[in-house]
Motif scaffolding. Structure first.
Motif, PDB file in Angstrom:
ATOM      1  N   HIS A  63      35.849  70.874  79.262  1.00 25.95           N
ATOM      2  CA  HIS A  63      34.950  70.196  80.194  1.00 25.95           C
ATOM      3  C   HIS A  63      35.527  68.839  80.594  1.00 25.95           C
ATOM      4  O   HIS A  63      36.309  68.245  79.859  1.00 25.95           O
ATOM      5  N   GLU A  64      35.111  68.355  81.731  1.00 24.51           N
ATOM      6  CA  GLU A  64      35.633  67.099  82.255  1.00 24.51           C
ATOM      7  C   GLU A  64      35.456  65.941  81.262  1.00 24.51           C
ATOM      8  O   GLU A  64      36.363  65.132  81.070  1.00 24.51           O
ATOM      9  N   ALA A  65      34.314  65.870  80.618  1.00 29.22           N
ATOM     10  CA  ALA A  65      34.074  64.794  79.650  1.00 29.22           C
ATOM     11  C   ALA A  65      35.057  64.871  78.488  1.00 29.22           C
ATOM     12  O   ALA A  65      35.542  63.850  77.997  1.00 29.22           O
ATOM     13  N   ALA A  66      35.369  66.083  78.032  1.00 28.95           N
ATOM     14  CA  ALA A  66      36.325  66.261  76.935  1.00 28.95           C
ATOM     15  C   ALA A  66      37.747  65.957  77.398  1.00 28.95           C
ATOM     16  O   ALA A  66      38.543  65.399  76.628  1.00 28.95           O
ATOM     17  N   GLN A  67      38.078  66.291  78.628  1.00 26.39           N
ATOM     18  CA  GLN A  67      39.415  66.010  79.166  1.00 26.39           C
ATOM     19  C   GLN A  67      39.729  64.519  79.093  1.00 26.39           C
ATOM     20  O   GLN A  67      40.852  64.123  78.810  1.00 26.39           O
ATOM     21  N   LYS A  68      38.714  63.686  79.295  1.00 25.90           N
ATOM     22  CA  LYS A  68      38.902  62.234  79.263  1.00 25.90           C
ATOM     23  C   LYS A  68      39.212  61.726  77.856  1.00 25.90           C
ATOM     24  O   LYS A  68      39.691  60.615  77.695  1.00 25.90           O
ATOM     25  N   LEU A  69      38.932  62.543  76.840  1.00 25.96           N
ATOM     26  CA  LEU A  69      39.149  62.134  75.453  1.00 25.96           C
ATOM     27  C   LEU A  69      40.492  62.589  74.893  1.00 25.96           C
ATOM     28  O   LEU A  69      40.809  62.307  73.741  1.00 25.96           O
ATOM     29  N   VAL A  70      41.278  63.275  75.692  1.00 32.38           N
ATOM     30  CA  VAL A  70      42.595  63.752  75.249  1.00 32.38           C
ATOM     31  C   VAL A  70      43.611  62.631  75.413  1.00 32.38           C
ATOM     32  O   VAL A  70      43.637  61.952  76.438  1.00 32.38           O
ATOM     33  N   GLY A  71      44.459  62.443  74.385  1.00 35.41           N
ATOM     34  CA  GLY A  71      45.577  61.517  74.514  1.00 35.41           C
ATOM     35  C   GLY A  71      45.247  60.071  74.239  1.00 35.41           C
ATOM     36  O   GLY A  71      45.685  59.178  74.957  1.00 35.41           O
ATOM     37  N   ARG A  72      44.496  59.823  73.177  1.00 32.77           N
ATOM     38  CA  ARG A  72      44.129  58.448  72.837  1.00 32.77           C
ATOM     39  C   ARG A  72      44.215  58.255  71.329  1.00 32.77           C
ATOM     40  O   ARG A  72      44.367  59.208  70.585  1.00 32.77           O
ATOM     41  N   HIS A  73      44.093  57.028  70.891  1.00 32.20           N
ATOM     42  CA  HIS A  73      44.032  56.778  69.451  1.00 32.20           C
ATOM     43  C   HIS A  73      42.691  57.294  68.961  1.00 32.20           C
ATOM     44  O   HIS A  73      41.653  56.951  69.514  1.00 32.20           O
ATOM     45  N   THR A  74      42.713  58.135  67.961  1.00 33.15           N
ATOM     46  CA  THR A  74      41.485  58.772  67.483  1.00 33.15           C
ATOM     47  C   THR A  74      40.705  57.916  66.501  1.00 33.15           C
ATOM     48  O   THR A  74      39.526  58.160  66.286  1.00 33.15           O
ATOM     49  N   GLY A  75      41.367  56.957  65.861  1.00 33.37           N
ATOM     50  CA  GLY A  75      40.717  56.200  64.806  1.00 33.37           C
ATOM     51  C   GLY A  75      40.684  56.954  63.488  1.00 33.37           C
ATOM     52  O   GLY A  75      40.082  56.500  62.524  1.00 33.37           O
ATOM     53  N   VAL A  76      41.348  58.108  63.424  1.00 33.34           N
ATOM     54  CA  VAL A  76      41.383  58.943  62.227  1.00 33.34           C
ATOM     55  C   VAL A  76      42.648  58.621  61.432  1.00 33.34           C
ATOM     56  O   VAL A  76      43.739  58.532  62.002  1.00 33.34           O
ATOM     57  N   SER A  77      42.485  58.460  60.129  1.00 34.93           N
ATOM     58  CA  SER A  77      43.615  58.225  59.227  1.00 34.93           C
ATOM     59  C   SER A  77      43.703  59.367  58.231  1.00 34.93           C
ATOM     60  O   SER A  77      42.686  59.792  57.688  1.00 34.93           O
ATOM     61  N   VAL A  91      51.921  55.627  62.605  1.00 32.58           N
ATOM     62  CA  VAL A  91      50.985  56.243  63.545  1.00 32.58           C
ATOM     63  C   VAL A  91      51.758  57.257  64.370  1.00 32.58           C
ATOM     64  O   VAL A  91      52.794  56.950  64.963  1.00 32.58           O
ATOM     65  N   VAL A  92      51.254  58.483  64.376  1.00 31.71           N
ATOM     66  CA  VAL A  92      51.915  59.600  65.012  1.00 31.71           C
ATOM     67  C   VAL A  92      51.019  60.163  66.114  1.00 31.71           C
ATOM     68  O   VAL A  92      49.795  60.060  66.039  1.00 31.71           O
ATOM     69  N   ALA A  93      51.657  60.748  67.131  1.00 34.82           N
ATOM     70  CA  ALA A  93      50.911  61.366  68.229  1.00 34.82           C
ATOM     71  C   ALA A  93      51.107  62.880  68.198  1.00 34.82           C
ATOM     72  O   ALA A  93      52.222  63.354  67.987  1.00 34.82           O
ATOM     73  N   ASP A  94      50.020  63.617  68.418  1.00 32.83           N
ATOM     74  CA  ASP A  94      50.129  65.073  68.518  1.00 32.83           C
ATOM     75  C   ASP A  94      50.732  65.427  69.886  1.00 32.83           C
ATOM     76  O   ASP A  94      51.004  64.531  70.699  1.00 32.83           O
ATOM     77  N   PRO A  95      50.966  66.702  70.184  1.00 31.11           N
ATOM     78  CA  PRO A  95      51.592  67.068  71.462  1.00 31.11           C
ATOM     79  C   PRO A  95      50.818  66.613  72.702  1.00 31.11           C
ATOM     80  O   PRO A  95      51.398  66.463  73.771  1.00 31.11           O
ATOM     81  N   ASP A  96      49.506  66.374  72.567  1.00 31.37           N
ATOM     82  CA  ASP A  96      48.696  65.907  73.687  1.00 31.37           C
ATOM     83  C   ASP A  96      48.521  64.395  73.709  1.00 31.37           C
ATOM     84  O   ASP A  96      47.806  63.858  74.545  1.00 31.37           O
ATOM     85  N   GLY A  97      49.144  63.686  72.764  1.00 32.21           N
ATOM     86  CA  GLY A  97      49.076  62.236  72.745  1.00 32.21           C
ATOM     87  C   GLY A  97      47.958  61.653  71.903  1.00 32.21           C
ATOM     88  O   GLY A  97      47.783  60.439  71.880  1.00 32.21           O
ATOM     89  N   ASN A  98      47.185  62.488  71.201  1.00 31.08           N
ATOM     90  CA  ASN A  98      46.166  61.975  70.286  1.00 31.08           C
ATOM     91  C   ASN A  98      46.869  61.321  69.105  1.00 31.08           C
ATOM     92  O   ASN A  98      47.749  61.934  68.497  1.00 31.08           O
ATOM     93  N   GLU A  99      46.474  60.106  68.768  1.00 28.24           N
ATOM     94  CA  GLU A  99      47.160  59.344  67.728  1.00 28.24           C
ATOM     95  C   GLU A  99      46.368  59.330  66.420  1.00 28.24           C
ATOM     96  O   GLU A  99      45.143  59.202  66.434  1.00 28.24           O
ATOM     97  N   PHE A 100      47.109  59.436  65.310  1.00 27.51           N
ATOM     98  CA  PHE A 100      46.543  59.417  63.967  1.00 27.51           C
ATOM     99  C   PHE A 100      47.376  58.495  63.090  1.00 27.51           C
ATOM    100  O   PHE A 100      48.593  58.503  63.176  1.00 27.51           O
TER     101      PHE A 100
END
Length: 117
Positions: A55-69, A103-112
């Motif tokens: 969904h469009e709202a979820a698309q906006k959440l791809v590729g950011r720092h997640t705040g997850v450790s 800090v590492v990024a997954d293939p979509d740019g989500n950072e952990f």
């Protein structure tokens, strides 16, 4: 009344690439899986969900720092392995007063954050 966090969900655009990254490269214990979502770390209390951003709202959440450790044993070895696989680090491995972190990024740019204390 809220008792605890059940799961944290990260949105991705490519489930097969995410499966490789989270399951094989990070070594997260897999749980349930459908063609649109995967669960990791079952039985650990809070699970990690990796979901296709449909969904469009979820698309906006791809590729950011997640705040997850993630708590890691053998962080230096994991970072070396991820580097050899071409994984992108947004913050290189460093020693801090409380341990080691990268800090590492997954293939979509989500950072952990990967942390070893």
């Amino acid at each position: 009344m809220v008792e605890k966090i059940k799961n944290v969900v990260v949105f991705v655009r490519d489930i097969p690439k995410a499966r490789l990254f989270y399951r094989e490269w990070l070594g997260l214990e897999p749980g349930g899986e459908t063609e649109y979502m995967m669960e990791f770390l079952p039985g650990q209390g809070t699970t990690l969900g990796v979901s296709l951003a449909m969904h469009e709202a979820a698309q906006k959440l791809v590729g950011r720092h997640t705040g997850v450790s993630f708590s890691v044993k053998g962080l230096e070895e994991l970072c070396q392995s991820l580097t050899e696989k071409g994984v992108r680090f947004t913050e290189p491995l460093e020693r801090t007063p409380w341990g080691k972190m990268a800090v590492v990024a997954d293939p979509d740019g989500n950072e952990f954050a990967l942390v070893e204390m």
